[in-house]
Scaffold this motif. Structure first.
Motif, PDB file in Angstrom:
ATOM      1  N   ASN A 159       1.331   3.516  -2.009  1.00 49.58           N
ATOM      2  CA  ASN A 159       1.876   2.270  -1.468  1.00 49.58           C
ATOM      3  C   ASN A 159       3.287   2.535  -0.981  1.00 49.58           C
ATOM      4  OD1 ASN A 159       2.147  -0.467  -0.820  1.00 49.58           O
ATOM      5  ND2 ASN A 159       2.937  -0.988  -2.837  1.00 49.58           N
ATOM      6  N   MET A 169      -1.085   1.309  -9.111  1.00 52.88           N
ATOM      7  CA  MET A 169      -0.900   2.211  -7.974  1.00 52.88           C
ATOM      8  C   MET A 169      -1.089   3.627  -8.473  1.00 52.88           C
ATOM      9  SD  MET A 169       2.484   0.333  -6.478  1.00 52.88           S
ATOM     10  CE  MET A 169       2.558  -1.473  -6.387  1.00 52.88           C
ATOM     11  N   VAL A 180       4.702   5.645  -5.054  1.00 48.40           N
ATOM     12  CA  VAL A 180       5.257   4.437  -4.443  1.00 48.40           C
ATOM     13  C   VAL A 180       6.593   4.755  -3.787  1.00 48.40           C
ATOM     14  CG1 VAL A 180       6.063   2.074  -4.847  1.00 48.40           C
ATOM     15  CG2 VAL A 180       4.191   2.996  -6.216  1.00 48.40           C
ATOM     16  N   HIS A 182       9.793   2.632  -2.682  1.00 45.01           N
ATOM     17  CA  HIS A 182      10.347   1.294  -2.890  1.00 45.01           C
ATOM     18  C   HIS A 182      11.667   1.202  -2.153  1.00 45.01           C
ATOM     19  CE1 HIS A 182      10.869  -2.563  -4.803  1.00 45.01           C
ATOM     20  NE2 HIS A 182      12.029  -2.205  -5.293  1.00 45.01           N
TER      21      HIS A 182
END
Length: 364
Positions: A159, A169, A180, A182
């Motif tokens: 993601n 995830m 991830v 972010h």
């Protein structure tokens, strides 16, 4: 703002007009997105909610012909059936627990870049799978979703950016860049379980990368570095996170390469079975480090600089079975008989199950 609701499945059934579940439209006629979605006038006054049959869909990248979804007029993909919208089987699920029963969720599969990639797209009750060496799901808002990337490339993510709450995830291949990315800037990560793999030898294999804002209530399992940021970026802030390695000790819980002018806090986190709990590359930074518990961690902190690290940080000698509810089966909630239960340590001290907030997203 109005909301238009239409129903979709693998095939057209009934009248096929999408008016209800028994008359649903085909989501991907001829392998492309239904024009009821791509030609919806998001520049007008209505959001579009697509209720999806629990099935597997091989999706291409989506594009729009009458304006793209916006933060006001949104496109939402929601799991549903003839009996109504899908509801989480355990609404008080905590990210330190294994994933919930995914029965009734729809499944997206993709092998291309930027498949769903807009701030105005929401996913609820979706399994968002990818086999691509890069980001397939980017900037979307996800609630009760399961992201997974199976690609073995060193630029792969499960993601990328976006808001996520009550999500799992995972990256299952051995080599990858991060589970991830972010981007911060107000982005939300809350009650999320992030699972990496220690099987590979290539790629940075981070849990969360690129952090520029506070992360809270997240459980990270088996990442080479649990949380790390860009060199010279803003400082990492972690609150009530659980960072764990289940294999051989040899990982870092969090590494801060941030800008010395920025300051973050590492508060009430739980680090377990790591070579190093906290590593600070920039030794000039002032950072509050308090209320953390280090369990089976070889080096509690490395490169401290002028961190304030005297406030109630604890080295725990408890065994995993004494500390966690069921570590053998992946349940890393704090055990009630543990001395740390009820003290707000880590992500698993009590059920969270929070609704998704922010970004003007639709909540079901």
């Amino acid at each position: 703002m109005g909301i238009v609701t239409k129903y979709f499945g693998t095939e057209s059934v009934g009248s096929g007009d999408g008016s209800d579940f028994n008359n649903r439209k085909q989501l991907l006629p001829g392998g492309i997105w239904n024009t009821d979605i791509t030609a919806h006038n998001f520049n007008g006054s209505d959001s579009l909610v697509c209720v999806l049959e629990a099935a597997s869909y091989n999706i291409p990248a989506i594009s729009f012909t009458s304006g793209s979804p916006t933060t006001v007029n949104r496109l939402s993909f929601v799991a549903g059936s003839a009996s109504g919208l899908w509801t989480p089987p355990n609404p008080r699920w905590n990210c330190c627990q294994p994933i919930w029963d995914t029965t009734g969720m729809y499944e997206f599969n993709t092998t291309v870049n930027n498949t769903l990639t807009l701030n105005g797209i929401d996913c609820f009750g979706g399994k968002l799978f990818s086999n691509f060496n890069g980001p397939s799901y980017q900037n979307i808002t996800a609630n009760w979703c399961y992201f997974k990337n199976t690609n073995n490339g060193t630029s792969a993510y499960a993601n990328y950016s976006g808001d996520a709450c009550n999500c799992v995830m995972e990256h299952t291949a051995g080599n990858y860049l991060a589970v991830v990315y972010h981007s911060g800037g107000g982005r939300l990560l809350n009650n999320c379980r992030i699972i990496g793999s220690m099987a590979g030898t290539l790629g940075t294999r981070y849990g969360i990368f690129g952090v520029t804002s506070r992360i809270a209530n997240v459980c990270i399992i088996n990442a080479l570095e649990g949380v790390t940021n860009n060199t010279g970026g803003n400082s990492i802030g972690l609150e009530r996170c659980t960072i764990i390695s289940t294999g051989a000790v040899g990982t870092i819980g969090t590494r801060d390469r941030g800008n010395a002018t920025q300051s973050g806090q590492l508060v009430n986190n739980l680090f377990h079975n790591l070579a190093t709990g906290i590593s600070n590359t920039d030794v000039t930074k002032t950072k509050a480090v308090r209320g953390n518990v280090f369990n089976s961690v070889t080096t509690m902190q490395s490169g401290n600089g002028n961190w304030n690290n005297t406030d109630l940080n604890t080295v725990s000698s408890a065994s995993a079975s004494d500390l966690f509810v069921d570590p053998t089966n992946g349940d890393y909630r704090i055990k009630r008989s543990s001395p740390y239960w009820g003290k707000g340590i880590g992500a698993g001290d009590e059920p969270i199950g929070l609704p998704l907030i922010g970004s003007g997203s639709l909540v079901y």
